[in-house]
Design a protein around this motif. Structure first.
Motif, short mmCIF file in Angstrom:
data_model
loop_
_atom_site.label_atom_id
_atom_site.label_comp_id
_atom_site.label_asym_id
_atom_site.label_seq_id
_atom_site.Cartn_x
_atom_site.Cartn_y
_atom_site.Cartn_z
N ARG A 69 25.31 49.52 36.51
CA ARG A 69 25.36 50.82 37.20
C ARG A 69 25.06 50.67 38.69
NH1 ARG A 69 26.20 55.33 34.44
NH2 ARG A 69 25.91 55.21 32.21
N ARG A 70 24.01 49.91 39.00
CA ARG A 70 23.62 49.73 40.40
C ARG A 70 24.73 49.03 41.19
NH1 ARG A 70 18.08 49.57 41.88
NH2 ARG A 70 18.56 47.76 43.15
N ALA A 71 25.29 47.96 40.63
CA ALA A 71 26.33 47.21 41.33
C ALA A 71 27.58 48.06 41.54
CB ALA A 71 26.67 45.93 40.56
N ILE A 72 27.98 48.79 40.52
CA ILE A 72 29.16 49.66 40.64
C ILE A 72 28.90 50.76 41.66
CG2 ILE A 72 30.57 51.37 39.42
CD1 ILE A 72 30.36 49.53 36.95
N PHE A 73 27.71 51.35 41.62
CA PHE A 73 27.38 52.40 42.58
C PHE A 73 27.42 51.87 44.02
CE2 PHE A 73 24.19 54.45 45.25
CZ PHE A 73 24.67 55.76 45.27
N MET A 74 26.78 50.73 44.23
CA MET A 74 26.75 50.19 45.60
C MET A 74 28.14 49.79 46.09
SD MET A 74 23.13 48.16 45.87
CE MET A 74 22.67 47.82 44.19
N ARG A 75 28.99 49.31 45.19
CA ARG A 75 30.34 48.92 45.59
C ARG A 75 31.23 50.14 45.85
NH1 ARG A 75 33.38 44.71 44.45
NH2 ARG A 75 31.75 43.69 45.60
N PHE A 76 31.27 51.09 44.90
CA PHE A 76 32.25 52.16 44.98
C PHE A 76 31.74 53.43 45.64
CE2 PHE A 76 33.78 49.35 41.68
CZ PHE A 76 35.10 49.17 42.08
N ALA A 77 30.44 53.66 45.65
CA ALA A 77 29.89 54.84 46.32
C ALA A 77 29.49 54.51 47.76
CB ALA A 77 28.69 55.39 45.57
N LEU A 78 28.86 53.35 47.94
CA LEU A 78 28.38 52.97 49.27
C LEU A 78 29.31 52.01 49.99
CD1 LEU A 78 24.60 52.41 48.35
CD2 LEU A 78 25.72 54.51 49.17
N ARG A 102 32.21 43.42 34.44
CA ARG A 102 31.82 43.85 33.10
C ARG A 102 31.68 45.37 33.02
NH1 ARG A 102 28.31 41.35 28.60
NH2 ARG A 102 27.50 43.22 27.64
N GLY A 103 31.09 45.98 34.02
CA GLY A 103 30.93 47.44 34.04
C GLY A 103 32.26 48.17 34.07
N ILE A 104 33.20 47.68 34.88
CA ILE A 104 34.53 48.29 34.93
C ILE A 104 35.21 48.15 33.57
CG2 ILE A 104 36.83 48.15 35.98
CD1 ILE A 104 34.75 49.30 37.87
N GLY A 105 35.07 47.00 32.95
CA GLY A 105 35.65 46.78 31.62
C GLY A 105 35.07 47.74 30.59
N LYS A 106 33.75 47.93 30.64
CA LYS A 106 33.10 48.86 29.71
C LYS A 106 33.59 50.29 29.94
CE LYS A 106 28.70 46.51 28.83
NZ LYS A 106 27.24 46.63 29.01
N LEU A 107 33.71 50.68 31.22
CA LEU A 107 34.20 52.03 31.52
C LEU A 107 35.63 52.23 31.02
CD1 LEU A 107 32.83 52.75 35.11
CD2 LEU A 107 32.56 54.20 33.11
N THR A 114 38.03 52.65 22.93
CA THR A 114 38.03 51.37 22.23
C THR A 114 36.71 50.65 22.46
OG1 THR A 114 39.02 50.21 24.13
CG2 THR A 114 40.54 51.11 22.48
N ASP A 115 36.49 49.61 21.68
CA ASP A 115 35.29 48.78 21.86
C ASP A 115 35.52 47.82 23.02
OD1 ASP A 115 33.93 49.96 19.74
OD2 ASP A 115 34.77 48.54 18.29
N TYR A 116 34.48 47.56 23.78
CA TYR A 116 34.56 46.59 24.87
C TYR A 116 34.42 45.19 24.30
CZ TYR A 116 33.39 43.87 28.96
OH TYR A 116 33.37 42.91 29.94
N ILE A 117 35.33 44.31 24.68
CA ILE A 117 35.29 42.91 24.27
C ILE A 117 35.02 42.10 25.52
CG2 ILE A 117 36.57 41.00 23.26
CD1 ILE A 117 38.11 43.09 21.64
#
Length: 127
Positions: A69-78, A102-107, A114-117
Motif C-alpha cells: 500500500r505504501r509503495a503504491i501510494f508513494m508511486r501513484f499518488a505522490l 505484487r500490489g498491482i497484480g493483487k489489485l 480471481t485469485d492472485y497467483i
C-alpha cells in the motif's frame, strides 16, 4: 465485461487520491481526437467511469500488505521514483519494485474476481 490488465490498473490508480486526475485520463477504447465523429451507441459507450469507481473500491477492499500500500501510494499518488521510496522505507529499490508489482497484480486479480497467483511455480500447481 471488461478485464482489468496491469496497465489499466496503473493508468487508473492516480484517480484514487486525486479526483481531478480523472479529467486527464483517457479511455483506452476511445478513438483518437482527430478521428471523424460517428454515431455512438449508448450500450457500448465508454466504461471509464465504471473503471474509476471500481479502482476506488478495489483500493479500499483489496488485501494488500502495508508495504505494498505504501509503495503504491508513494508511486501513484505522490509520483515518487523508486530510489526515493526505497530511502523513505529503508529498503532497496528492488524491494520497492517488487512491492509495487505484487500490489498491482493483487489489485488486478481482485478487480477481475480471481485469485492472485504470485509466480509461475504456483501457476503450475494451481492448474
Amino acid at each position: 465485461m471488461s478485464r482489468y490488465e496491469r496497465a489499466l490498473v496503473e493508468h487508473l490508480l492516480p484517480a484514487v487520491w486525486d479526483a481531478g486526475a480523472a479529467y486527464g485520463i483517457r479511455s483506452p477504447t476511445a478513438p483518437d481526437a482527430d478521428m471523424p465523429k460517428g454515431s455512438v451507441d449508448p450500450k457500448t459507450a465508454s466504461t471509464l467511469f465504471a473503471h474509476l469507481a471500481d479502482i476506488r473500491l478495489g483500493w479500499a477492499a483489496c488485501d494488500l500488505s502495508l508495504g505494498e500500500r505504501r509503495a503504491i501510494f508513494m508511486r501513484f499518488a505522490l509520483d515518487w521514483p523508486d530510489d526515493l521510496i526505497a530511502a523513505r522505507d529503508g529498503v532497496t529499490g528492488r524491494a520497492v519494485r517488487y512491492r509495487i508489482e505484487r500490489g498491482i497484480g493483487k489489485l488486478a486479480a481482485y478487480l477481475n474476481g480471481t485469485d492472485y497467483i504470485d509466480s509461475y511455480g504456483e501457476l503450475e500447481t494451481a492448474a
